[in-house]
Scaffold this motif. Structure first.
Motif, PDB file in Angstrom:
ATOM      1  N   PRO A 295       0.834  -1.205   0.000  1.00 34.70           N
ATOM      2  CA  PRO A 295       0.000   0.000   0.000  1.00 34.70           C
ATOM      3  C   PRO A 295       0.869   1.256   0.000  1.00 34.70           C
ATOM      4  CG  PRO A 295      -0.744  -1.544   1.664  1.00 34.70           C
ATOM      5  CD  PRO A 295       0.590  -2.030   1.192  1.00 34.70           C
ATOM      6  N   GLU A 296       0.508   2.218  -0.836  1.00 33.69           N
ATOM      7  CA  GLU A 296       1.301   3.443  -0.987  1.00 33.69           C
ATOM      8  C   GLU A 296       0.388   4.637  -0.758  1.00 33.69           C
ATOM      9  OE1 GLU A 296       3.318   6.782  -2.139  1.00 33.69           O
ATOM     10  OE2 GLU A 296       1.662   6.111  -3.423  1.00 33.69           O
ATOM     11  N   LYS A 334      -4.605   7.190   9.404  1.00 36.35           N
ATOM     12  CA  LYS A 334      -3.903   6.264  10.291  1.00 36.35           C
ATOM     13  C   LYS A 334      -2.397   6.265  10.035  1.00 36.35           C
ATOM     14  CE  LYS A 334      -7.909   3.204  10.714  1.00 36.35           C
ATOM     15  NZ  LYS A 334      -8.487   1.885  10.338  1.00 36.35           N
ATOM     16  N   TYR A 335      -2.008   6.737   8.866  1.00 34.45           N
ATOM     17  CA  TYR A 335      -0.590   6.795   8.511  1.00 34.45           C
ATOM     18  C   TYR A 335       0.051   8.139   8.872  1.00 34.45           C
ATOM     19  CZ  TYR A 335      -0.911   2.465   5.786  1.00 34.45           C
ATOM     20  OH  TYR A 335      -1.068   1.149   5.377  1.00 34.45           O
ATOM     21  N   VAL A 336      -0.718   9.082   9.416  1.00 35.93           N
ATOM     22  CA  VAL A 336      -0.181  10.399   9.762  1.00 35.93           C
ATOM     23  C   VAL A 336       0.265  10.381  11.223  1.00 35.93           C
ATOM     24  CG1 VAL A 336      -0.667  12.871   9.927  1.00 35.93           C
ATOM     25  CG2 VAL A 336      -1.705  11.508   8.093  1.00 35.93           C
ATOM     26  N   ILE A 342       3.116  11.991   6.946  1.00 38.53           N
ATOM     27  CA  ILE A 342       2.473  10.758   6.493  1.00 38.53           C
ATOM     28  C   ILE A 342       3.538   9.727   6.117  1.00 38.53           C
ATOM     29  CG2 ILE A 342       2.194  11.529   4.071  1.00 38.53           C
ATOM     30  CD1 ILE A 342      -0.546   9.971   4.195  1.00 38.53           C
ATOM     31  N   LYS A 343       3.262   8.488   6.464  1.00 37.38           N
ATOM     32  CA  LYS A 343       4.211   7.389   6.259  1.00 37.38           C
ATOM     33  C   LYS A 343       3.944   6.683   4.932  1.00 37.38           C
ATOM     34  CE  LYS A 343       3.788   6.652  11.257  1.00 37.38           C
ATOM     35  NZ  LYS A 343       3.335   5.696  12.296  1.00 37.38           N
ATOM     36  N   GLU A 344       4.881   5.814   4.569  1.00 38.58           N
ATOM     37  CA  GLU A 344       4.757   4.921   3.415  1.00 38.58           C
ATOM     38  C   GLU A 344       4.536   5.679   2.097  1.00 38.58           C
ATOM     39  OE1 GLU A 344       5.073   1.276   3.452  1.00 38.58           O
ATOM     40  OE2 GLU A 344       6.089   2.046   5.238  1.00 38.58           O
ATOM     41  N   VAL A 345       5.357   6.704   1.897  1.00 37.62           N
ATOM     42  CA  VAL A 345       5.317   7.482   0.655  1.00 37.62           C
ATOM     43  C   VAL A 345       6.480   7.044  -0.222  1.00 37.62           C
ATOM     44  CG1 VAL A 345       5.362   9.789  -0.371  1.00 37.62           C
ATOM     45  CG2 VAL A 345       4.350   9.444   1.913  1.00 37.62           C
ATOM     46  N   PRO A 371      12.321   3.006  -2.581  1.00 32.79           N
ATOM     47  CA  PRO A 371      12.282   3.274  -1.140  1.00 32.79           C
ATOM     48  C   PRO A 371      11.001   4.007  -0.737  1.00 32.79           C
ATOM     49  CG  PRO A 371      14.395   3.929  -2.089  1.00 32.79           C
ATOM     50  CD  PRO A 371      13.464   3.636  -3.232  1.00 32.79           C
ATOM     51  N   ARG A 372      10.661   3.873   0.537  1.00 35.72           N
ATOM     52  CA  ARG A 372       9.510   4.569   1.116  1.00 35.72           C
ATOM     53  C   ARG A 372       9.990   5.500   2.226  1.00 35.72           C
ATOM     54  NH1 ARG A 372       6.321  -1.023   2.117  1.00 35.72           N
ATOM     55  NH2 ARG A 372       8.121  -2.011   1.129  1.00 35.72           N
ATOM     56  N   LYS A 373       9.341   6.646   2.336  1.00 37.40           N
ATOM     57  CA  LYS A 373       9.755   7.642   3.329  1.00 37.40           C
ATOM     58  C   LYS A 373       8.557   8.093   4.157  1.00 37.40           C
ATOM     59  CE  LYS A 373      12.637  10.907   2.261  1.00 37.40           C
ATOM     60  NZ  LYS A 373      13.246  12.086   1.588  1.00 37.40           N
ATOM     61  N   THR A 374       8.855   8.706   5.275  1.00 33.82           N
ATOM     62  CA  THR A 374       7.850   9.359   6.112  1.00 33.82           C
ATOM     63  C   THR A 374       8.035  10.870   5.980  1.00 33.82           C
ATOM     64  OG1 THR A 374       7.710   7.536   7.696  1.00 33.82           O
ATOM     65  CG2 THR A 374       7.066   9.724   8.484  1.00 33.82           C
ATOM     66  N   GLY A 375       6.950  11.575   5.697  1.00 28.34           N
ATOM     67  CA  GLY A 375       7.015  13.020   5.595  1.00 28.34           C
ATOM     68  C   GLY A 375       7.441  13.545   4.248  1.00 28.34           C
TER      69      GLY A 375
END
Length: 392
Positions: A295-296, A334-336, A342-345, A371-375
């Motif tokens: 999930p993205e 829920k990802y904030v 926000i996570k999983e970006v 890769p995935r980042k937060t914020g």
């Protein structure tokens, strides 16, 4: 510093930097066309009575304040010389949230963040490059103009929009067009914003013609969009840019426009296609139709924005899409985290063919391994757009 600066000197400076660079200049948008709303009962059913942690005003302001507190990337990263497009997209959304939530202090902070660019030295941080990722810079001054009516901001933003169309292909489309899915936000939103600020129909004609050309090249019978013809995957954020871009265009394009029916048809086809792939928590995957992907959040937030706009403006059936849009927002918040990140970006992503060549299995792995980042502002931005759409 107020917007009473010498407009001519500033615009001339930006233009001269453009000429020195051998390029043109910058780009973006705000909501404008009257909403053809469904019944208030339908809106209330799906877009009210939020749990405290999901209230769009509170979530939106938290993410907007997160943006206000950030340095620009050029201040901390020597690789960048200018404002970059994720900053523009977040700034645009934050300005809308501040206005719609009636947070005057936040609005003033966001407008004040542009002050440094109203000086000759600061103007050098506004990119002169003739490229969709930099033209979009014009969106922010146009949004500020729509909020406060000060001409300096109009001059800067309109200059970007007009220079984007200074060089065209024989069919009248800007030579900045790359025919990537991403472009269907980057190109339209600047021209849409210029229309909102000036009411000059040339901006609508440009954007509608361009959008139809892209629809013909990239949209598939499923309603989804290839990232590009040589990277034939349904990348989540690539499709998200398209969904958000079509919603922006349809918000101002009059139904009698020659291209309105074509764009609306494509928008509805895409929304119907997306419904099939929303996961149980309300999100969509990094490659939309690949069940082994993850999930993205950035693409998911863009789809949420497009669906909220569609339900509120009466383009989409409220009973079908209202629950999906609500589920998406509730899943996303829920990802904030508590700091408004926000996570999983997924990080910024070139089309796979440019990075790993033509082998499609290798391309698929490229999308999976990103890769995935937060914020990351690619995700912060559409959360702000969606919060604004829910508040509108």
């Amino acid at each position: 510093m107020k917007a009473t600066r010498n407009i001519g000197m500033l615009v001339a400076l930006i233009s001269s930097v453009s000429m020195l660079a051998g390029c043109s200049a910058p780009i973006l948008a705000s909501q404008g066309a009257p909403v053809q709303a469904p019944s208030s009962g339908a809106i209330d059913e799906y877009f009210s009575n939020w749990p405290a942690e999901a209230d769009p005003a509170l979530v939106g302001r938290r993410i907007a304040n997160n943006f206000v507190a950030r340095n620009f990337d050029f201040q901390i990263n020597s690789f960048h010389r200018w404002i970059i497009y994720p900053e523009v997209c977040a700034w645009y959304g934050a300005l809308q949230v501040a206005e719609l939530s009636k947070d005057q202090a936040l609005k003033e902070q966001l407008i004040g963040k542009f002050d440094q660019f109203l000086t000759p030295e600061g103007a050098r941080r506004l990119s002169p490059r003739a490229h969709v990722d930099y033209r979009i810079t014009g969106v922010v001054p146009l949004e500020i103009y729509l909020l406060n009516g000060e001409q300096t901001y109009l001059e800067i933003g309109r200059d970007y929009a007009d220079k984007q169309w200074a060089t065209t292909t024989p069919d009248g489309i800007t030579t900045e067009a790359r025919y990537w899915a991403d472009d269907l936000y980057m190109l339209p939103v600047l021209q849409v914003q210029a229309y909102r600020a000036t009411k000059d129909p040339k901006y609508l004609d440009r954007v509608a013609m361009t959008m139809v050309a892209y629809l013909d090249k990239l949209q598939q019978p499923s309603g989804l969009f290839l990232h590009s013809p040589d990277s034939p995957f349904y990348w989540g954020r690539g499709n998200g840019w398209v969904a958000a871009g079509m919603a922006e265009v349809l918000s101002v394009l009059p139904p009698e426009h020659p291209n309105y029916a074509r764009i609306m048809q494509s928008y509805k086809l895409m929304m119907a296609g997306l419904l099939k792939y929303q996961n149980p928590e309300g999100l969509w995957l990094q490659l939309i139709e690949q069940p082994d992907f993850w999930p993205e959040t950035s693409g998911s937030a863009m789809f949420a924005f497009a669906m909220v706009e569609g339900v509120k403006r009466g383009w989409l059936d409220a009973k079908t899409y209202g629950p999906a849009a609500r589920k998406a927002w509730l899943g996303l918040v829920k990802y904030v985290d508590s700091a408004g990140n926000i996570k999983e970006v997924v990080v910024g992503t070139n089309k796979a063919s440019n990075e790993v060549g033509p082998d499609l299995e290798v391309q698929k792995k490229f999308y999976y391994d990103r890769p995935r980042k937060t914020g990351d502002l690619h995700g912060q931005s559409p959360m702000l757009w969606t919060a604004a759409a829910l508040l509108r």
